[in-house]
Design a protein around this motif. Structure first.
Motif, PDB file in Angstrom:
ATOM      1  N   PRO A 100      50.221  48.153  42.179  1.00 27.83           N
ATOM      2  CA  PRO A 100      49.190  48.584  41.225  1.00 27.83           C
ATOM      3  C   PRO A 100      47.936  47.733  41.451  1.00 27.83           C
ATOM      4  O   PRO A 100      48.042  46.526  41.715  1.00 27.83           O
ATOM      5  N   ILE A 101      46.785  48.344  41.331  1.00 26.82           N
ATOM      6  CA  ILE A 101      45.569  47.628  41.707  1.00 26.82           C
ATOM      7  C   ILE A 101      45.339  46.381  40.857  1.00 26.82           C
ATOM      8  O   ILE A 101      44.746  45.407  41.308  1.00 26.82           O
ATOM      9  N   ALA A 102      45.852  46.396  39.644  1.00 31.70           N
ATOM     10  CA  ALA A 102      45.699  45.215  38.790  1.00 31.70           C
ATOM     11  C   ALA A 102      46.389  44.000  39.398  1.00 31.70           C
ATOM     12  O   ALA A 102      46.030  42.866  39.095  1.00 31.70           O
ATOM     13  N   ARG A 103      47.388  44.242  40.246  1.00 34.32           N
ATOM     14  CA  ARG A 103      48.077  43.116  40.885  1.00 34.32           C
ATOM     15  C   ARG A 103      47.682  42.968  42.353  1.00 34.32           C
ATOM     16  O   ARG A 103      48.209  42.100  43.055  1.00 34.32           O
ATOM     17  N   PHE A 104      46.800  43.836  42.824  1.00 28.90           N
ATOM     18  CA  PHE A 104      46.433  43.833  44.246  1.00 28.90           C
ATOM     19  C   PHE A 104      45.564  42.628  44.594  1.00 28.90           C
ATOM     20  O   PHE A 104      45.721  42.004  45.638  1.00 28.90           O
ATOM     21  N   PHE A 105      44.622  42.320  43.710  1.00 33.23           N
ATOM     22  CA  PHE A 105      43.730  41.179  43.968  1.00 33.23           C
ATOM     23  C   PHE A 105      44.304  39.933  43.322  1.00 33.23           C
ATOM     24  O   PHE A 105      44.653  39.937  42.139  1.00 33.23           O
ATOM     25  N   ARG A 106      44.373  38.860  44.070  1.00 29.84           N
ATOM     26  CA  ARG A 106      44.919  37.613  43.542  1.00 29.84           C
ATOM     27  C   ARG A 106      43.859  36.818  42.795  1.00 29.84           C
ATOM     28  O   ARG A 106      42.705  36.822  43.191  1.00 29.84           O
ATOM     29  N   PRO A 107      44.266  36.116  41.738  1.00 34.18           N
ATOM     30  CA  PRO A 107      43.319  35.183  41.119  1.00 34.18           C
ATOM     31  C   PRO A 107      42.910  34.129  42.148  1.00 34.18           C
ATOM     32  O   PRO A 107      43.654  33.857  43.090  1.00 34.18           O
ATOM     33  N   VAL A 108      41.740  33.537  41.957  1.00 28.44           N
ATOM     34  CA  VAL A 108      41.213  32.620  42.976  1.00 28.44           C
ATOM     35  C   VAL A 108      42.100  31.392  43.148  1.00 28.44           C
ATOM     36  O   VAL A 108      42.522  31.074  44.265  1.00 28.44           O
TER      37      VAL A 108
END
Lengths: 721, 327, 179
Positions: free
Chosen positions: B187-195
C-alpha cells in the motif's frame, strides 16, 4: 524640435514610415525601408533549423574540451592528479595552471581596466566558487566530460567572504568611469525642509543573463593566426581583447559568429570558453570546441551584481521635489572592477533642488559581476521608482501627478539641454491605454473573489548615444552593395534593421543590399550592447553611404569601396542630455492565502527614437518587459552561505518567467526622434526591462498594502497568515 | 558520465535476472535517471530498459480497481478517461508536474521512484546523507527555502518532488511488483519510508524488485477530488506546497475526507490528523483551517522555509472549501 | 571502452534511416546533432529544464537531451528540419515568422516541435493543468491560457512568449478550418 515632433506625430508602431531629415546631409533620404515591418531576414532559416549557431558549426578534426571548476570558494590548488583522466578513453590531454599558455594580465576593458577574470589557469589561486581549474580535451564531448569527472583536484581552503551588505567594512566608492557623483544643492537641508519625506532601503539579488544558447567557442590556428567561432555580442572587441591576452597582433586574431542565441549582457566580452579553447588549440595543435554546460554558464561567465540602495526623497506639500538622494552599493568580485550604475536615472528623470548620488562597491569572493540587460538602471529604477510610489502614497496623490510636477527643463544635475524628452508623453499615453484614470490610490481596495487586485506604475530614462564604429560599403559591378560591419545580431533583428537602413541611406531597394556582419575582420565596431548597437552601426553605415554616393557621382569603375570611421563625429557631439524614456503600468492579482502573484496586464509606452522595424522593436520591448516581470517575481542567484557556491545553477533552480507567467503585453512607442543621431535613432534593446519591477512591486503594494522592497517578490514575502 | 552497458528487456523474468547483477539499474523514461547519471549521482554499469516489457497501459480490474501499468507514461495517465472521470485529482496532479515533453517520457514507476530535487543531493561536492550516508546534510545550514517541514530528521530535510505520488497517496494506491522470488504489493502509505537516519533508503520496495503496476482502489464515478499546486512560477516548477483532497459532505457534515500534501516532507504526506479532526464535524472553512493547523503542529521548519506552515494550512483550507462549493 | 558500452542503432530521422554505432552515453540530442547532422535541435540546458532540444519521437514531443540515443533505437524522429518539406513552412512556422514568435531563434526549433505536439495533444482531447474540468466529457477549448500552460516546457529568454501564443492559436485555427 517642436516642428520635428509635429512632423513625426503619429509615428507609432504600425504607422506608416515617416521621412525625416537626416542630420549632416542636405537632402532628405527616401525612407521606405526604415519603418517597415519586414519579418526577419534569417527568419526562415531559424524556423527550419538551418540557422547556424556557434556550436552547430563543425570544424575539421575538432576535439572537445570539458571544464573542471573549483568546488571551493577560496583557497589554493594543492594538487591535480590527472592519471585517471589521462587513462580515460579518448582523452587527448589536460590543461591546467602548470601547462597553460601565459596570458597578458593587462587585458581588460576600457571602462574598468585589467580584468582578472580573463586570467584562467595562470596560478593555483581560487577566489570564487566555480572558477575553472582545468580543461580536459578529448575526441568526443562524452569522453571529455568523463575525463573531467575523473580529474582529482585537491585544495587548501581559505576563509571566504560572500556576505554582501552596504554596511560591509570593505565598502568603498566604485570607479568613476561613468561620471562623477551628483552633488547638487544641500540634500540634508532640503530634506529637513521637506513636508513629506521617504527614506527607505531596497534590495536586489544577483541575477543571471540566461541566454538560451550556452557559451561556446571553436578555435583553431591557421598559420599561427587565431581563428574562432565564438558566442559573443561584440566580435571586434572580443578579438581585440583576445589579441592582448595572447600577445598577438590584432591582424592575427579573427573572431566570427553567424547566429547568436541571445546575449543580454552575458556575452558582452571574452568568455572563458574562448580563452580555454584558444589555449587548448595552441597546446594540442588541434581545433578545439569548448561548449559550456548550463551550470558552467552560471558559475563561470557573469551575473548582475546584488545591490542595496538607500533612496531619500523630500517633497513640498504640493508634490514638488526638493531632494533626491540615491546611494547604491553593489557587490564586486576581487578580480575585476565593474560599475552597476544604479544612480543614472536619479540624475535625469526628475527636477529637484538637491540631488545627491553615491555608488559604492564591496569586493567579495564571488563570480565577477558584469552587464545584464539594462545594467544599473534595472535595479536602480526599482529603488527610485518604488520610493517615488511611497512618496505619492504619503502625499496621498496620484503617482502620475508626482511625475507631472517634477518634469525638468534641463538636465537636473548637468544643466545641459535635453535633445528630446518625451517622458511625460509615455506616462500620459500609457495611463490612457491602461485605464489609469479613476484609480483609487488607496491600497487593498479591489477584490475579485479571494484575489486582491492592484495596479502600479513606474518610469525611467535610459541613456542613449553612439560609439565609434566603422563600416565598409562596396558598390559592386552587378548593382548590389556589400555592406560590411563587425556587428552582431543577438536576436534583436540587427541583420534586418541594418539591411533596411543600408537600403535607405544608399537609396536602393533592399534586395540590392548584401550585408556582412559577425566577423571581427570587418573592422572596428561597437558591439551589441548598451542599446547602442544599431545607433552606432547605422551611423557608420550612413556615413560610408554618404561618401560612397558622392564618389559614385563621378561614375568610377566598379567595384568601389568606402570605409567610414565615426570616431570624430561622435566625440565632437556637444554635451547634451540624450535619453530614451518609458512608462510602465502593471496590474497584478495576489492570492493572499498562498502569496502567489500573477501579472495580469502590462502596458508600456516608450520614447525610443525613430523606429527602424516596428515588428521587431515591439518584440524587443515586449521581451524586455518580460525580463522585467521575471526580475520582479522570479530571478535570483542563490549562494550557499557556508560554502560560498551558487546552489541554483540550473533552470530548475534559477527560475525565469515561463510562458504561463506572461500575459499578452501592450507595448508601443510614442512619437520620438533623436536629433543627435543621423537617423534619429535611440536604442530599444534594454529599456523594456527597466521600471517593470517597480511597477509590479507598486502594484503588489496597491493590492495588499504591503511594500515590497526586496526582489524577487516570492510567495513567502507576500503570503498572509 | 561513466560508460555503461545497455540492454532492452523483453520479459519480466529476464529483466529481474539482469538487474540482480552488480550495479545494474532499470531504465524507463529516463527523465530522472539520465539526469542523475549526467551529474554523476547515479553511476550504473548497466541499464536494463524496461519499456518494451508488457507493463504498459491502464485497465480496469474485475473488482473495479483501476490498474496503471508501470511503464504507462504520465501523459497517458493524465489523459485516460477513467482517471479523469474517477480520479480527477490524479489527472490534475500529473498535469501539474514537469512539462508536456517530460510527461510524454516519464512513467508511473519512474515517477514513484524519482529522487529528490535537493540541489545538494545533485551536487557531488556537497555533503548529503541521501547520496553518501554519513556525509552530513548541507541543506540544514544552507539553502533550504523549498525543503521539508514535516517528518524531517537531522540527517535529511529533502522533499519528494512527485505530484503524481501525492494524488496516489490520496487514493490509497497499491504498488505491485515482482522479484525473482515472486510477486508482492505494498500500500502506498507504507511504500515510502520515514527519513530516520537512513535517508538513502527511500522505499520499502525489496532489492531487485521491478514495479509492475499501481492499482487505484475502486471509486465511484463523478466523485470530486482536487489537486492544487503552489509554486514559484505559474508552470514548469516543483511545488512549494501542494494539496490533494477528496471530500464528501452530507447535511453540512464531513462524511468522508482524505488529504495529502506534497512539497512538505520526504514523501507525499497523508494528513491523517487533519482527516480525523474533520470527520463527522461541520464542513466549514474555520474547521478546515483548524484541522490543518492540528496536522501542522508537528512541523519543524528551518529558518528559511517557515512560510510553508501557513502556506500548507491556507492551501488545505482553500482546497477543502473549494470542494464544498463544488458539492 | 568495451563493445558493451556501444551499440548499433537505427534511427529514422525526418523519414531517412540512419544506422549508427553510438556510445551508450550519447543522448538522442547529441546523436542528432553530431551523428545524423541535424543541428536544428538545440542544447540549452541538457537536463530537460528548457525544452530547446524538443523533437517528436514516434509522434510525441520529448526532450531529446534526456533520451538516450540507444534507448531510441528503432524510433522515428522528427526534428525542426523535418516539420515541412524543403522550401515550405508549416502553418505554425509561417505564423511564427509573420507574428515574430522568436528573436534569437535558439529556442525556436524546440518551440516549433512542441507546438506541433501541443496541437496534436489537444486534438486528442488531452487536458492540461489549467483545464477547469478534466472530465473526459468536457471538451477543452484551446485558448491563450491553455497554450501558455502547454507551451511552458519551452523557455524563451528573449521573451517571445506572447507572439508564440498568438502563433500557436493562429495555427490551431487554420488547422481547424482545414479539417
Amino acid at each position: 524640435m517642436t516642428t520635428r515632433r509635429q512632423v513625426l506625430k503619429g509615428m507609432g508602431l504600425g504607422a506608416a514610415a515617416v521621412s525625416a531629415p537626416i542630420a549632416g546631409t542636405a537632402e532628405a533620404a527616401p525612407s521606405e525601408a526604415i519603418g517597415s515591418s519586414w519579418t526577419r531576414i534569417e527568419g526562415k532559416d531559424k524556423l527550419r533549423g538551418r540557422a547556424r549557431y556557434t556550436a552547430d558549426i563543425p570544424v575539421e578534426g575538432m576535439a572537445h574540451g570539458a571544464l573542471v571548476t573549483s568546488t571551493i570558494t577560496r583557497g589554493l590548488i594543492s594538487g591535480i592528479d590527472a592519471s585517471a583522466t589521462l587513462a580515460s578513453p579518448g582523452v587527448i590531454g589536460v590543461l591546467d595552471h602548470r601547462n597553460a599558455p601565459r596570458l597578458n594580465p593587462q587585458a581588460g576593458s576600457p571602462f574598468f581596466g585589467p580584468d582578472g577574470q580573463f586570467l584562467l589557469l595562470q596560478n593555483d589561486v581560487i577566489e570564487h566558487g566555480g572558477w575553472p581549474v582545468a580543461l580536459v580535451v578529448a575526441e568526443t564531448p562524452e569522453q571529455a566530460r568523463a575525463g573531467a569527472e575523473r580529474l582529482r583536484v585537491s585544495y587548501v581552503e581559505q576563509p571566504h567572504d560572500i556576505g554582501f551588505s552596504a554596511g560591509h567594512p570593505l565598502l568603498r566608492p566604485a570607479l568613476p568611469s561613468f561620471g562623477p557623483d551628483a552633488n547638487k544643492g544641500d540634500l540634508d537641508a532640503e530634506l529637513a525642509q521637506s513636508a513629506v519625506t521617504v527614506d527607505e532601503r531596497y534590495f536586489t539579488p544577483p541575477e543571471s543573463a540566461c541566454a538560451m544558447e550556452p557559451h561556446a567557442a571553436t578555435v583553431w590556428l591557421e598559420n599561427g593566426k587565431i581563428r574562432a567561432y565564438d558566442t559573443n555580442q561584440a566580435p571586434f572587441g572580443v578579438a581585440q581583447v583576445l589579441s592582448v591576452l595572447f600577445d598577438k597582433p590584432l591582424t592575427d586574431v579573427r573572431v566570427e559568429a553567424e547566429q547568436l542565441g541571445g546575449g543580454f549582457g552575458g556575452k558582452t566580452g571574452v568568455g572563458p570558453q574562448l580563452i580555454l579553447a584558444t589555449m587548448a588549440a595552441m597546446i594540442f595543435s588541434r581545433p578545439v570546441r569548448v561548449a559550456l554546460t548550463r551550470e558552467e554558464v552560471f558559475l563561470t561567465t557573469s551575473a548582475r551584481a546584488a545591490t542595496e540602495q538607500r533612496v531619500r526623497l523630500g517633497v513640498d506639500r504640493d508634490g514638488r521635489l526638493r531632494a533626491i538622494g540615491h546611494e547604491a552599493a553593489f557587490e564586486l568580485s576581487v578580480k575585476a572592477e565593474y560599475i552597476e550604475n544604479c544612480v543614472e536615472v536619479a540624475k535625469v528623470l526628475y527636477a529637484a533642488d538637491a540631488i545627491r548620488t553615491r555608488i559604492n562597491v564591496v569586493p567579495l569572493h564571488i563570480l565577477p559581476p558584469n552587464s545584464l540587460r539594462a545594467p544599473g538602471t534595472a535595479p536602480g529604477s526599482f529603488a527610485l521608482e518604488s520610493a517615488m510610489d511611497e512618496l505619492a502614497e504619503r502625499l496621498r496623490i496620484d503617482p502620475l501627478d508626482l511625475r507631472r510636477r517634477n518634469e525638468p527643463e534641463v538636465g537636473p544635475v548637468s544643466g545641459h539641454p535635453f535633445t528630446s524628452r518625451n517622458f511625460l508623453r509615455c506616462v500620459e499615453e500609457g495611463a490612457r491605454r491602461f485605464g489609469w484614470a479613476g484609480r483609487d490610490h488607496r491600497p487593498r481596495q479591489r477584490r475579485e473573489g479571494h484575489l486582491l487586485i492592484g495596479t502600479g506604475m513606474a518610469g525611467t530614462s535610459f541613456l542613449t548615444t553612439a560609439f565609434p564604429s566603422s563600416a565598409t560599403i562596396t558598390a559592386e559591378p552587378d548593382g548590389t552593395f556589400t555592406v560590411a560591419i563587425a556587428a552582431m545580431d543577438i536576436g534583436t533583428g540587427a541583420r534586418t534593421a541594418l539591411t533596411a537602413i543600408s537600403a535607405d541611406v544608399l537609396r536602393v531597394d533592399r534586395s540590392r543590399i548584401r550585408l556582412r556582419i559577425g566577423d571581427s575582420a570587418l573592422g572596428p565596431a561597437w558591439g551589441a550592447g548598451g542599446s547602442l548597437g544599431t545607433t552606432s552601426w547605422s551611423w557608420a553605415i550612413s556615413s560610408a553611404a554618404e561618401e560612397l554616393l558622392t564618389k559614385l557621382e563621378s561614375k568610377p569603375s566598379l567595384p568601389v569601396s568606402v570605409t567610414s570611421d565615426t570616431t570624430n563625429e561622435i566625440f565632437s557631439l556637444p554635451p547634451r542630455e540624450r535619453h530614451a524614456y518609458s512608462a510602465i503600468f502593471a496590474e497584478v492579482a495576489v492570492d493572499p492565502a498562498t502569496g502567489e502573484v500573477r501579472v495580469r496586464r502590462l502596458v508600456g509606452r516608450f520614447a525610443v527614437g525613430r523606429v527602424v522595424n516596428p515588428l521587431m522593436v515591439r518584440s524587443q520591448l515586449v521581451g524586455g518587459m518580460i525580463m522585467g516581470l521575471s526580475m520582479a517575481l522570479h530571478e535570483q542567484v542563490v549562494r550557499d552561505e557556508v560554502t560560498g557556491r551558487q546552489v541554483n545553477a540550473d533552470f530548475a533552480g534559477y527560475h525565469f518567467a515561463a510562458n504561463a507567467d506572461v500575459p499578452f503585453i501592450d507595448a508601443d512607442v510614442v512619437a520620438d526622434y533623436e536629433p543627435d543621431n543621423p537617423l534619429g535613432l535611440k536604442g530599444p534593446g534594454e529599456i523594456g526591462t527597466v521600471a517593470v519591477a517597480a511597477a509590479v512591486a507598486n502594484a503588489v503594494w496597491h493590492a495588499t498594502g504591503k511594500r515590497q522592497r526586496r526582489l524577487p517578490i516570492t510567495l513567502d514575502r507576500v503570503i498572509e497568515g | 558520465m561513466k560508460e555503461f552497458a545497455y540492454q532492452r528487456a523483453t520479459a519480466v523474468h529476464d529483466a529481474l535476472e539482469s538487474v540482480a547483477e552488480n550495479n545494474t539499474k532499470f531504465l524507463a523514461g529516463g527523465t530522472n535517471l539520465v539526469d542523475l547519471m549526467k551529474r554523476g549521482v547515479e553511476t550504473p554499469a548497466r541499464l536494463i530498459d524496461v519499456r518494451a516489457l508488457p507493463l504498459n497501459g491502464i485497465s480496469e480490474a474485475r473488482n473495479g480497481d483501476l490498474v496503471i501499468g508501470a511503464t504507462t507514461t504520465n501523459s497517458e495517465t493524465a489523459a485516460h478517461p477513467e482517471i479523469r472521470r474517477r480520479y480527477p485529482a490524479l489527472s490534475q496532479a500529473v498535469l501539474a508536474g514537469a512539462s508536456g515533453q517530460l510527461r510524454n517520457m516519464a512513467t508511473t514507476a519512474g515517477n514513484l521512484l524519482q529522487r529528490t530535487r535537493c540541489a545538494y543531493f545533485a551536487d557531488l561536492a556537497s555533503a548529503c546523507n541521501k547520496r553518501v550516508p554519513g556525509s552530513g546534510c548541507a541543506a540544514v545550514e544552507g539553502e533550504h527555502h523549498n525543503h521539508a517541514i514535516l517528518g524531517t530528521s537531522p540527517s535529511c530535510v529533502a522533499t519528494n518532488p512527485s505530484d503524481m505520488a501525492v494524488a496516489m497517496m490520496l487514493f490509497d494506491a497499491v504498488v505491485r511488483y515482482e522479484t525473482l522470488t515472486g510477486k508482492g504489493e505494498i500500500p502506498i502509505a507504507r511504500f515510502f519510508r520515514p527519513v530516520g537516519d537512513t535517508p538513502n533508503v527511500e522505499t520499502t520496495l525489496p532489492t531487485g524488485a521491478l514495479i509492475t503496476s499501481v492499482t487505484l482502489p475502486r471509486r465511484a464515478e463523478g466523485r470530486r477530488s482536487r489537486y492544487r499546486k503552489v509554486r514559484e512560477r505559474a508552470s514548469y516548477a516543483f511545488a512549494n506546497v501542494s494539496v490533494a483532497a477528496d471530500l464528501t459532505v452530507r447535511l453540512g457534515k464531513v462524511r468522508e475526507v482524505r488529504i495529502a500534501l506534497g512539497g512538505v516532507a520526504s514523501h507525499p504526506w497523508r494528513a491523517r490528523i487533519a482527516e480525523e479532526r474533520l470527520l463527522g464535524g461541520p464542513a466549514t472553512p474555520e474547521r478546515f483551517r483548524a484541522a490543518a493547523e492540528a496536522e501542522l503542529a508537528a512541523a519543524t521548519p528551518l529558518p528559511h522555509n517557515g512560510y510553508k506552515v501557513p502556506l500548507a494550512r491556507n492551501l488545505v483550507q482553500a482546497v477543502l472549501t473549494d470542494l464544498t462549493r463544488q458539492e | 571502452m568495451t563493445d558493451a558500452t556501444r551499440s548499433e542503432i537505427s534511427l529514422k530521422v525526418n523519414g531517412k534511416t540512419h544506422r549508427l554505432n553510438v556510445d551508450n552515453r550519447r543522448s538522442l540530442l547529441d546523436a542528432l546533432r553530431e551523428d545524423t547532422k541535424h543541428a536544428g535541435p538545440k542544447k540549452g540546458c541538457d537536463f530537460g529544464q528548457c525544452g530547446a532540444c524538443t523533437v517528436l519521437l514516434d509522434g510525441k514531443r520529448v526532450v531529446s537531451c534526456l533520451t538516450l540515443a540507444v534507448a531510441a533505437d528503432g524510433s522515428q524522429v522528427t526534428t525542426v528540419e523535418g516539420l515541412a518539406a524543403d522550401d515550405d513552412l508549416r502553418p505554425v512556422q509561417e505564423a511564427f515568422l509573420r507574428l515574430d514568435g522568436f528573436q534569437c531563434g535558439f529556442c525556436t526549433p524546440g518551440q516549433l516541435c512542441s507546438a506541433v505536439g501541443v496541437l496534436a495533444e489537444h486534438r486528442a482531447g488531452w487536458p492540461s493543468a489549467v483545464t477547469s474540468d478534466v472530465s473526459p466529457d468536457h471538451r477543452c477549448r484551446l485558448d491563450a491560457e491553455e497554450v501558455r500552460e502547454r507551451m511552458s516546457g519551452n523557455l524563451c529568454r528573449c521573451g517571445a512568449y506572447p507572439s508564440i501564443v498568438r502563433a500557436v492559436l493562429d495555427a490551431a485555427e487554420r488547422e481547424e478550418v482545414k479539417r
